[in-house]
Scaffold this motif. Sequence first.
Motif, mmCIF file in Angstrom:
data_model
loop_
_atom_site.group_PDB
_atom_site.id
_atom_site.type_symbol
_atom_site.label_atom_id
_atom_site.label_comp_id
_atom_site.label_asym_id
_atom_site.label_seq_id
_atom_site.Cartn_x
_atom_site.Cartn_y
_atom_site.Cartn_z
ATOM 1 N N ILE A 273 -0.869 -9.054 -3.133
ATOM 2 C CA ILE A 273 -2.327 -9.124 -3.055
ATOM 3 C C ILE A 273 -2.770 -9.903 -1.823
ATOM 4 C CG2 ILE A 273 -4.385 -9.844 -4.337
ATOM 5 C CD1 ILE A 273 -2.760 -9.426 -6.862
ATOM 6 N N HIS B 81 -4.214 -7.986 0.970
ATOM 7 C CA HIS B 81 -5.492 -7.377 0.605
ATOM 8 C C HIS B 81 -6.634 -8.381 0.672
ATOM 9 C CE1 HIS B 81 -4.375 -3.323 -0.456
ATOM 10 N NE2 HIS B 81 -3.242 -3.804 -0.916
ATOM 11 N N ARG C 157 -8.740 -8.661 3.861
ATOM 12 C CA ARG C 157 -9.811 -7.685 4.131
ATOM 13 C C ARG C 157 -11.096 -8.011 3.394
ATOM 14 N NH1 ARG C 157 -4.666 -6.723 5.798
ATOM 15 N NH2 ARG C 157 -4.619 -4.984 7.231
ATOM 16 N N SER D 34 -5.850 -4.750 -7.352
ATOM 17 C CA SER D 34 -4.903 -5.845 -7.521
ATOM 18 C C SER D 34 -4.322 -5.878 -8.927
ATOM 19 C CB SER D 34 -5.572 -7.175 -7.196
ATOM 20 O OG SER D 34 -6.733 -7.306 -7.941
ATOM 21 N N LEU E 53 -0.930 -1.755 6.344
ATOM 22 C CA LEU E 53 -1.779 -2.932 6.539
ATOM 23 C C LEU E 53 -1.236 -3.859 7.619
ATOM 24 C CD1 LEU E 53 -2.319 -4.118 2.871
ATOM 25 C CD2 LEU E 53 -3.960 -2.945 4.231
ATOM 26 N N SER F 31 0.820 -1.215 0.000
ATOM 27 C CA SER F 31 0.000 0.000 0.000
ATOM 28 C C SER F 31 0.853 1.264 0.000
ATOM 29 C CB SER F 31 -0.970 -0.010 1.168
ATOM 30 O OG SER F 31 -0.314 -0.401 2.322
ATOM 31 N N VAL G 77 -11.082 -3.874 -4.686
ATOM 32 C CA VAL G 77 -9.930 -4.758 -4.547
ATOM 33 C C VAL G 77 -9.509 -5.313 -5.903
ATOM 34 C CG1 VAL G 77 -9.105 -6.866 -3.461
ATOM 35 C CG2 VAL G 77 -10.564 -5.340 -2.213
#
Lengths: 180, 583
Positions: free
Chosen positions: B252, B255, B258, B244, A106, A76, B240
């Motif tokens: 990824i 991510h 979440r 990605s 994150l 991020s 997302v």
Amino acid sequence: MTKLKAWFKTIIFYEILVGMKATLSHLLHYKPITLQYPHEKRALPDNYRGMLALLRYDDGTEKCVGCDLCEAACPSRVIRVVSAEVPGEPTKRYSKEYYMDMTRCLFCGMCVDACPVDALGMTREFEWAVYDKRQLHLNKEQLLAIGDRSFPVREKRLELQHPNVAFFNVSFGHVPQKPN
Amino acid sequence: MQPLIETLMTRFPRAVLSVEADTARAEVSVRIAADRLIEVARFLHDAPEALFDHLSDICSVDYPEDRQRFEVVYLLHSLPYRRRLRLKARVPEDNPAIASVTGIWKGAEFLEREVYDMMGITFSGHPDLRRILMPEDYAEGFPLRKDFPAEGRGWRSQFDFIPRLDEAPVEQTDSEIPERDKQAFRAEAAPSSSRRREELLLNMGPQHPSTHGVLRVVLELDGERIVKATPDLGYLHRGVEKLSEGLAYMQIIPHTDRLDYVCAMANNYAYVRAVEKLLGITIPERAEYIRTIVAEMQRIVGHLFWLGTQALDIGAMTVFFWTFREREVLLDMFEKLCGARLTLNYYRIGGVDSDFTPDLVLRLKTFLDTFPEKVKEYDSLIASNRIWLGRTKNVAVISAEDAISFGCTGPVLRGSGVAYDIRKEEPYGVYDKVDWEVPVGKNGDTYDRYWIRMEEMRQSARIIRQCLDQLPAGPIIADAPQYIPPPKQHVMRDMESLIHHFIIFTQGLKPPKAETYCATEAPKGELGFFIVSDGSARPYRLKIRSPSFVHMGAFDHMARGYLISDIITIFGTYDIVMGECDR
């Protein structure tokens, strides 16, 4: 007979009694598992992924060599590294500036995985609520300070750990020799 | 599969353009002409040799250079024959329209709306083609097109949702919503009867404690009965899939934590399996065992969470505290294992992040010793409680045919009596090496789903126990230097590892040019990842088939006719998590 039994169970609220029995048995074997959080704190495991920090070697020099791998690995785009040569030592580099925008982090630990010299660490600090978001934009001094207070035991210099790694981060003239 | 393809080619010589068989990944995709989609789809659904009764997902891919720019991909699945087929049709940019398959698979309604919302492909014959994830007044275009910038086109910066203190509050001139805007939420006209009928539109959510996230439902009520329930999704849409496309494959994984934040391990597992299928790497045995154990721990956590919140929504508070007590034990183990409790990021491409310690194995075994007792305890609280029975029996009933047609999976489908569990049908991990059973319900109501989830927790405990007994020694990450970074302790010791480490973290791993769909049994249902790779370090397109989203498509069907007080039970029966639904 079964019908009578079912009817009897209905009028005495049998299933409520069964439930209450389970509840009341907990009253007898009562063991609180709640922690009164701000006053008592949980013991966190060593690999807890909390606040990020920059680390130092035991002689106080920074581990970071400014290779930008953490910046590349971050999903991020939290990290920004500005690397430069160590003045007077042309083969050696360091991070001149190092910024982390913790509002976007994150806490995945990818930067720690990516760092080839273990210059980044995840501490057990998690109480980082602030009133102003800008306080979560951390610079190098702040990150080093977090590392200093969270990792009191520091590693030996890399060259001392295994002296055959002379290809990276080492200015040949200054290699401290491994004590015999 | 081969006879079916031949039948397809002889019956529809002009519709079938080409057939691509991917033998390495055991996948077949059929490219068809877009204007003949309906007849091919109808044949594949109805013909006794095909019987593709389950529509897993509809995905769209944008190829801006091609003359036929958009590709619509239908991921079909045949439950009786246990096989999958991909149907692909191309549509041009100037008229991106294709016939809707809502008449064949009912679940296509939501999936097509999502494709329309994200890629701008219109489906002719769709009953209600509106935006679904993006706001209704979204004017920037279609976000998943390749020419759409990932950061948006600046609409967001014009938001004025923070009221300024120095300005007078805006006068609300008319409180009524215009009749035209209400039309989408109205049910189709009912046959006139002698009963007096007066409908009321009721807005439930977006902030409601029992919607498990941010979900708005517009209910059309006739008295206390629900005439139509329209879910309004997208309040938790974070893009997302778009995000990605700009991230390397390894990046990824955090991510995916979440998506379904209650069961992060299951998401990690589903994604990592899809990438491994794409890369074609095999996983060491110990890693497979650890993955299976951890996925089953996560299933227990997910079902405990569901049980607690469902009981809480219905009105039983004690169950919630008790299930969270056991959940806490498992979360502590996760914390010990990977340093986080919810956003775990534990699975890696090719293995797992850290190994089980003997201490952890011991803790897990102690937990398993007491866990069946605890499940019995929850059962004694509610299983025969007349309030629980009254609120779950015959509520949110869905028949097996409807559940299949809507694309339901997981406990929702099994509650209706269809024994479809990917762990049994297409075994992955070590599920084929341990002994366990798939619980199946009868009536397809909430009580059956409750029973199935309770039984699945017991089965998960059984799987974990057997896996722990069989747990072999060995490495926990595959040895594939071009895809997997070398062990950290080697990085500063030998030059080759250092070079691999730098290349993988800076350039990322580059899978072959291919596309693959990989489904995993998450606690909520079939969680699938469809990845299109163009040979670069970033996925060209990544589509997440989330069970919650597909289940929301069946919501209107399942809610009609029930009382307004049942609506909470009907949400809860899917075990819905909006993070996954909106992605």
